[in-house]
Design an enzyme around this catalytic site. Sequence first.
Site, PDB file in Angstrom:
ATOM      1  N   GLU A  91      37.829  60.289  79.422  1.00 47.51           N
ATOM      2  CA  GLU A  91      38.688  60.977  80.369  1.00 47.51           C
ATOM      3  C   GLU A  91      39.326  59.996  81.352  1.00 47.51           C
ATOM      4  OE1 GLU A  91      36.633  65.333  80.298  1.00 47.51           O
ATOM      5  OE2 GLU A  91      36.266  64.047  82.003  1.00 47.51           O
ATOM      6  N   CYS A 110      42.415  56.793  87.830  1.00 46.54           N
ATOM      7  CA  CYS A 110      40.974  56.550  87.760  1.00 46.54           C
ATOM      8  C   CYS A 110      40.640  56.361  86.282  1.00 46.54           C
ATOM      9  CB  CYS A 110      40.242  57.753  88.362  1.00 46.54           C
ATOM     10  SG  CYS A 110      38.465  57.638  88.229  1.00 46.54           S
ATOM     11  N   CYS A 117      27.725  56.210  79.520  1.00 51.97           N
ATOM     12  CA  CYS A 117      27.198  55.196  80.435  1.00 51.97           C
ATOM     13  C   CYS A 117      25.695  55.092  80.235  1.00 51.97           C
ATOM     14  CB  CYS A 117      27.491  55.568  81.887  1.00 51.97           C
ATOM     15  SG  CYS A 117      26.944  54.305  83.064  1.00 51.97           S
ATOM     16  N   CYS A 121      22.287  57.741  85.896  1.00 49.50           N
ATOM     17  CA  CYS A 121      22.221  58.413  87.200  1.00 49.50           C
ATOM     18  C   CYS A 121      22.060  59.921  86.962  1.00 49.50           C
ATOM     19  CB  CYS A 121      23.479  58.132  88.016  1.00 49.50           C
ATOM     20  SG  CYS A 121      23.736  56.368  88.284  1.00 49.50           S
ATOM     21  N   CYS A 124      25.024  62.389  87.712  1.00 50.52           N
ATOM     22  CA  CYS A 124      26.353  62.082  87.157  1.00 50.52           C
ATOM     23  C   CYS A 124      26.481  62.660  85.755  1.00 50.52           C
ATOM     24  CB  CYS A 124      26.535  60.569  87.134  1.00 50.52           C
ATOM     25  SG  CYS A 124      27.962  60.022  86.182  1.00 50.52           S
ATOM     26  N   CYS A 342      34.583  62.876  90.924  1.00 56.71           N
ATOM     27  CA  CYS A 342      33.592  61.875  90.554  1.00 56.71           C
ATOM     28  C   CYS A 342      32.420  62.497  89.835  1.00 56.71           C
ATOM     29  CB  CYS A 342      32.996  61.213  91.793  1.00 56.71           C
ATOM     30  SG  CYS A 342      34.166  60.765  92.994  1.00 56.71           S
TER      31      CYS A 342
HETATM   32  N1  SAH Z   1      29.542  53.399  87.235  1.00 53.78           N
HETATM   33  C1  SAH Z   1      30.251  53.096  88.418  1.00 53.78           C
HETATM   34  C2  SAH Z   1      31.646  53.653  88.433  1.00 53.78           C
HETATM   35  C3  SAH Z   1      31.841  55.037  87.888  1.00 53.78           C
HETATM   36  S1  SAH Z   1      31.092  56.327  88.803  1.00 53.78           S
HETATM   37  C4  SAH Z   1      29.456  53.552  89.637  1.00 53.78           C
HETATM   38  O1  SAH Z   1      28.465  54.244  89.479  1.00 53.78           O
HETATM   39  O2  SAH Z   1      29.819  53.169  90.734  1.00 53.78           O
HETATM   40  C5  SAH Z   1      32.174  56.412  90.215  1.00 53.78           C
HETATM   41  C6  SAH Z   1      31.554  57.066  91.436  1.00 53.78           C
HETATM   42  O3  SAH Z   1      31.307  58.453  91.195  1.00 53.78           O
HETATM   43  C7  SAH Z   1      30.223  56.453  91.830  1.00 53.78           C
HETATM   44  O4  SAH Z   1      30.170  56.170  93.195  1.00 53.78           O
HETATM   45  C8  SAH Z   1      29.257  57.546  91.474  1.00 53.78           C
HETATM   46  O5  SAH Z   1      28.097  57.484  92.204  1.00 53.78           O
HETATM   47  C9  SAH Z   1      30.058  58.783  91.772  1.00 53.78           C
HETATM   48  N2  SAH Z   1      29.477  59.982  91.186  1.00 53.78           N
HETATM   49  C10 SAH Z   1      28.797  60.105  90.047  1.00 53.78           C
HETATM   50  N3  SAH Z   1      28.405  61.384  89.851  1.00 53.78           N
HETATM   51  C11 SAH Z   1      28.854  62.090  90.904  1.00 53.78           C
HETATM   52  C12 SAH Z   1      28.800  63.464  91.266  1.00 53.78           C
HETATM   53  N4  SAH Z   1      28.201  64.377  90.501  1.00 53.78           N
HETATM   54  N5  SAH Z   1      29.387  63.821  92.421  1.00 53.78           N
HETATM   55  C13 SAH Z   1      30.019  62.915  93.203  1.00 53.78           C
HETATM   56  N6  SAH Z   1      30.113  61.617  92.906  1.00 53.78           N
HETATM   57  C14 SAH Z   1      29.535  61.194  91.772  1.00 53.78           C
HETATM   58 FE1  SF4 Z   2      27.107  55.421  85.062  1.00 54.52          FE
HETATM   59 FE2  SF4 Z   2      27.629  57.702  86.290  1.00 54.52          FE
HETATM   60 FE3  SF4 Z   2      25.738  56.120  87.240  1.00 54.52          FE
HETATM   61 FE4  SF4 Z   2      28.318  55.374  87.458  1.00 54.52          FE
HETATM   62  S1  SF4 Z   2      27.340  57.133  88.440  1.00 54.52           S
HETATM   63  S2  SF4 Z   2      26.568  54.113  86.788  1.00 54.52           S
HETATM   64  S3  SF4 Z   2      29.133  56.259  85.557  1.00 54.52           S
HETATM   65  S4  SF4 Z   2      25.710  57.141  85.227  1.00 54.52           S
END
Ligand code: SAH
Ligand code: SF4
Length: 360
Positions: A91, A110, A117, A121, A124, A342
Amino acid sequence: MASLYDLSLPELEAHVAGLGQPKYRARQVWEWAYRPLAASYDDMTNVPAALRAALADALPFPRTDVVREIASDDGQTRKRLLRLADGRLIETVLMLYDPRSDSRGRATVCVSSQAGCAMGCSFCATGQGGFERNLTAGEIVAQVIGFAREQRDAGGQRITNVVFMGMGEPLANLPAVWRAIETLTSAAGFGLGARHITISTVGLIPGIRKLAEEPLQVGLAVSLHAPGDALRRSMIATAHRYPLADIVEACRAYIEKTGRRVTFEYCLIERVNDAPEQARALAELLRGLLCHVNLIPVNPTRDDRIRRPRRDRTLAFQRELAARGVPCTVRVEKGTEIAAACGQLRADAPIEVVDAAPVQ
Ligand code: SAH
Ligand code: SF4
């Protein structure tokens, strides 16, 4: 097979030379590809037909088919589901900002750097789906060019910014990410300013150190999410690899080397990391750093135990940081209702309409 967007200009020159053609032909192709954003070799009318045919065979344009595109109600955020040549889905999101706002008519793409990934997390949507593969530089470039072309055709704002905040961990795919950045910033081509590009990382220290050494200075955002290691490890499966103190130290070195401010992202989750004492501990951790904290009230994913804090709690958290001299903003939500915000970028996730109050 490599695509045209995978190559640097010197590599394209070498390829063209290998076909017995003068170097300047490569530059012509490069300019066609990244200035008028040609979608095919057929458009490159001042390039000999035989060379065009040979290039189309050896270096096709990348295949990133738009499976679907959805827009937020105000049309300012557009999410695309793209199918890559091997069928993987990723996406990409375009965010337009009102010229009258603080962001003065920015148009930000973006991009995803990986399909899936591996960082794990829990909050996420991409992380919940696991890792598929790294994207190539060409697949990253294509995400930007696709929106740039559409904006041009619609007479809209040209692309001013690129953020690596889509699917994937960019510093786990740094060679391709860097190659894409070099292509997008090429003065002979797309010409994006390096300072208008931001890499967001979950905190991979070797990558942060590499970025500090690069002459091309892109912005760095580091996702912290917790003021202490125990909590952070409960939120990020791979966080044990790099303790917070070491991440902060690497950021300090980055700031000293580049003179640039680092953004720290902190995803606020109700009853997990949103307490005032956690804000105070975060302020302590970041004391003396040239930085900015971006608070991101968590966006909903499939895991309904992860909830967004109440607004007063978010503001109280912000106040604690501000009172300790840590510059801090609450991220303005864009695209939540189309699951494009995000952490919601997961290819197979149903596109839900969620009722989330925007935080200003
Ligand atoms: N992997 C990298 C970049 C992609 S994620 C990282 O983790 O920084 C980009 C941003 O989206 C990160 O700050 C991440 O913590 C945030 N993010 C992930 N899941 C989210 C969610 N459910 N709600 C809000 N932000 C989220
Ligand atoms: Fe990966 Fe999502 Fe964690 Fe970013 S926030 S490192 S995209 S799992």
